[in-house]
Structure formats: C-alpha cells, structure tokens
Design a protein around this motif. Structure first.
Motif, mmCIF file in Angstrom:
data_model
loop_
_atom_site.group_PDB
_atom_site.id
_atom_site.type_symbol
_atom_site.label_atom_id
_atom_site.label_comp_id
_atom_site.label_asym_id
_atom_site.label_seq_id
_atom_site.Cartn_x
_atom_site.Cartn_y
_atom_site.Cartn_z
ATOM 1 N N ARG A 105 1.752 -4.482 -4.561
ATOM 2 C CA ARG A 105 2.722 -3.450 -4.229
ATOM 3 C C ARG A 105 3.299 -3.726 -2.858
ATOM 4 N N THR A 122 -9.505 -4.489 -2.965
ATOM 5 C CA THR A 122 -8.165 -4.276 -2.440
ATOM 6 C C THR A 122 -7.978 -5.195 -1.242
ATOM 7 N N PHE A 161 -4.284 -5.970 -5.406
ATOM 8 C CA PHE A 161 -5.504 -5.443 -6.014
ATOM 9 C C PHE A 161 -5.992 -6.422 -7.078
ATOM 10 N N GLN A 182 2.238 -0.074 -8.156
ATOM 11 C CA GLN A 182 1.671 -1.401 -8.351
ATOM 12 C C GLN A 182 2.373 -2.096 -9.521
ATOM 13 N N LEU A 188 -11.339 -1.550 -10.833
ATOM 14 C CA LEU A 188 -10.920 -2.146 -9.572
ATOM 15 C C LEU A 188 -12.093 -2.885 -8.940
ATOM 16 N N TYR A 199 -8.469 -6.546 -10.473
ATOM 17 C CA TYR A 199 -9.159 -5.745 -11.473
ATOM 18 C C TYR A 199 -9.889 -6.664 -12.444
ATOM 19 N N LYS A 250 6.321 7.003 -13.730
ATOM 20 C CA LYS A 250 5.437 7.530 -12.705
ATOM 21 C C LYS A 250 5.913 8.913 -12.293
ATOM 22 N N GLY A 297 5.790 1.529 1.434
ATOM 23 C CA GLY A 297 6.435 2.767 1.045
ATOM 24 C C GLY A 297 5.971 3.281 -0.302
ATOM 25 N N ALA A 298 6.850 3.983 -0.975
ATOM 26 C CA ALA A 298 6.494 4.623 -2.245
ATOM 27 C C ALA A 298 6.698 3.660 -3.405
ATOM 28 N N PHE A 325 5.603 11.467 -8.935
ATOM 29 C CA PHE A 325 5.154 11.720 -7.576
ATOM 30 C C PHE A 325 5.379 13.181 -7.206
ATOM 31 N N PHE A 333 1.121 7.525 -1.713
ATOM 32 C CA PHE A 333 2.058 6.412 -1.759
ATOM 33 C C PHE A 333 1.468 5.143 -1.167
ATOM 34 N N GLY A 334 0.511 5.341 -0.327
ATOM 35 C CA GLY A 334 0.057 4.214 0.458
ATOM 36 C C GLY A 334 -0.849 3.278 -0.290
ATOM 37 N N ASN A 335 -1.895 2.888 0.350
ATOM 38 C CA ASN A 335 -2.783 1.894 -0.223
ATOM 39 C C ASN A 335 -3.600 2.522 -1.338
ATOM 40 N N GLU A 336 -2.923 2.992 -2.373
ATOM 41 C CA GLU A 336 -3.617 3.794 -3.369
ATOM 42 C C GLU A 336 -4.509 2.937 -4.256
ATOM 43 N N LYS A 337 -5.650 3.465 -4.556
ATOM 44 C CA LYS A 337 -6.549 2.862 -5.514
ATOM 45 C C LYS A 337 -6.401 3.648 -6.804
ATOM 46 N N LEU A 338 -5.859 3.004 -7.799
ATOM 47 C CA LEU A 338 -5.641 3.685 -9.057
ATOM 48 C C LEU A 338 -6.936 3.820 -9.843
ATOM 49 N N PHE A 341 0.628 7.908 -13.355
ATOM 50 C CA PHE A 341 1.304 6.749 -13.901
ATOM 51 C C PHE A 341 0.917 6.561 -15.368
ATOM 52 N N THR A 371 -0.012 -5.133 -0.135
ATOM 53 C CA THR A 371 -1.341 -4.886 -0.693
ATOM 54 C C THR A 371 -1.438 -5.494 -2.079
#
Lengths: 115, 114
Positions: A97, A49, A34, A104, A46, A36, B49, A100-101, B51, B97-102, B34, A32
């Motif tokens: 990114r 994506t 992003f 970015q 943002l 900005y 960060k 997984g965990a 979690f 954790f996934g496709n996060e939009k910060l 974060f 992924t």
C-alpha cells in the motif's frame, strides 16, 4: 493502476534449501508491505508487516529467523524462507500500500512446495 | 480484538440470480471494511471498501455492499451473477488508513450453476 507483482508464482524445492520470494509494486511507491500465508481452503494469516527501510514487525508465533523479510526500497520487499521444510509448504501472498488512505493491493501469490 | 465472521462457507447460485454474501465484524472503533475476491491460485483483488460516508458503496464488477452499524454487518450483493463471478470472497476489517493490519474472514466460496 496499483499493480503488485509477485515472483515466482510457483516453486518446488528440496527440504533444507532457502527460498526467496519477491514482491514489487510496479506503478506506485509502497510505504508498507505485508506478507500473508494461506493454507488450503483457509483465510489469509498475516505473517509480518514491513515498512521501507525498517525492520519488519512479525505477528505472534511467526519465527523471524525462519521468515526473513527485507524491504530495501519503496518498490520491493522480499521474503526468504530459510532452511525450508515440508511444513512450510503453503501459498504465500504479499500486499502493498502507498501512503494516505490507500487500500492494500495484492500480488498473485507464490505456491511453495517443499519435498 | 477485531474479528470477521463469514457465516457461509459455500454458496451456490444460478447464473443470473441475485447474490448476497454475509459478513459480520467485531471492532471497538469505527471499522474500515473491505471485500476482496480471489480466483483459484491467485492473489486477492479489491472489490470495494468502506471508510465513511454513504453506507452503500459501489465496487467493481457490479458489486455493492452496505454497511449497517447497528447489525455490525457489511454484506456484499450483486443483482445478477455471471459465471465468471465464481471465486472465493473475503471480507476484511482494518483499524485505520494508516499501517492497517487487515483481519480477514474465513471466506465464502461461490459456485455458479448454469
């Protein structure tokens, strides 16, 4: 590790031209990415994506025909500002990114100035 | 909707002094938090960060942050600042954790005086 390279770092061009900005993940596969936009002395907003091989998801108010995003591989995404105008002048930052965990990781940004 | 508030736009501290940058968040579920630092004309570097687990997290460059759920805060601290710490600091919150939009706060500009 987790290096993101953004190119160019600065571009100045005339109104009406199109500008392409590249974002590369150098040492990991970016599932992924992003994009900005940051105005002077403000936070990051943002724009969109993108997932590799899929169409980008744009945030509300962002013109998808104006800001074309391509994420053709796991290490490269591009943002093309089409027919740029002075109001498009800004600092554009990409991030990437892995799976997984993973947080970015950001590129160093591109300063776009439209005359 | 998620949001992040950084109440201090600009902070000035003396070199060697301690530092605390405030961050308050609003999020409906367990947040992922974060702190990033941005030097002039550059991108953002991840400092640390959170979690889950230990609410006191250690980051790079001697920074730490403490997650306080009861106060919806995630303040950044450093016991002794160096001139090279002068920069803009952003707190951000993401959903998972996934496709996060910060979602970023508006930032705090840190100035260090000799």
């Amino acid at each position: 590790g987790a290096v993101v390279s953004q190119h160019p770092s600065r571009v100045i061009c005339k109104s009406g031209t199109s500008v392409k900005i590249e974002c590369r993940s150098l040492d990991f596969q970016a599932t992924t990415m992003f994009w900005y936009r940051q105005f002077p002395k403000q936070s990051l907003m943002l724009m969109a994506t993108s997932n590799e091989g899929s169409k980008a998801t744009y945030e509300q108010g962002v013109e998808k025909d104006k800001f074309l995003i391509n994420h053709a591989s796991l290490t490269l995404s591009t943002l093309t500002v089409t027919s740029a105008h002075p109001e498009d002048s800004s600092f554009y930052i990409c991030s990437a990114r892995g799976g997984g965990a993973q947080p970015q990781h950001f590129g160093d940004g591109t300063r776009l100035s439209i005359l | 909707a998620q949001s992040v508030t950084q109440p201090d736009i600009h902070i000035t501290v003396s070199e060697g002094a301690s530092l605390e940058l405030r961050c308050n968040y609003s999020y409906g579920a367990t947040p992922y938090l974060f702190w990033y630092v941005q030097s002039p004309g550059q991108g953002l570097q991840l400092l640390l960060k959170y979690f889950s687990g230990d609410t006191l997290v250690q980051g790079i460059k001697g920074f730490e942050a403490e997650f306080k759920r009861s106060q919806s805060s995630f303040n950044l601290r450093k016991p002794s600042v160096h001139w090279s710490d002068a920069a803009e600091y952003f707190c951000a919150v993401g959903p998972n954790f996934g496709n996060e939009k910060l979602t970023f706060g508006t930032g705090t500009r840190l100035t260090i005086i000799p």
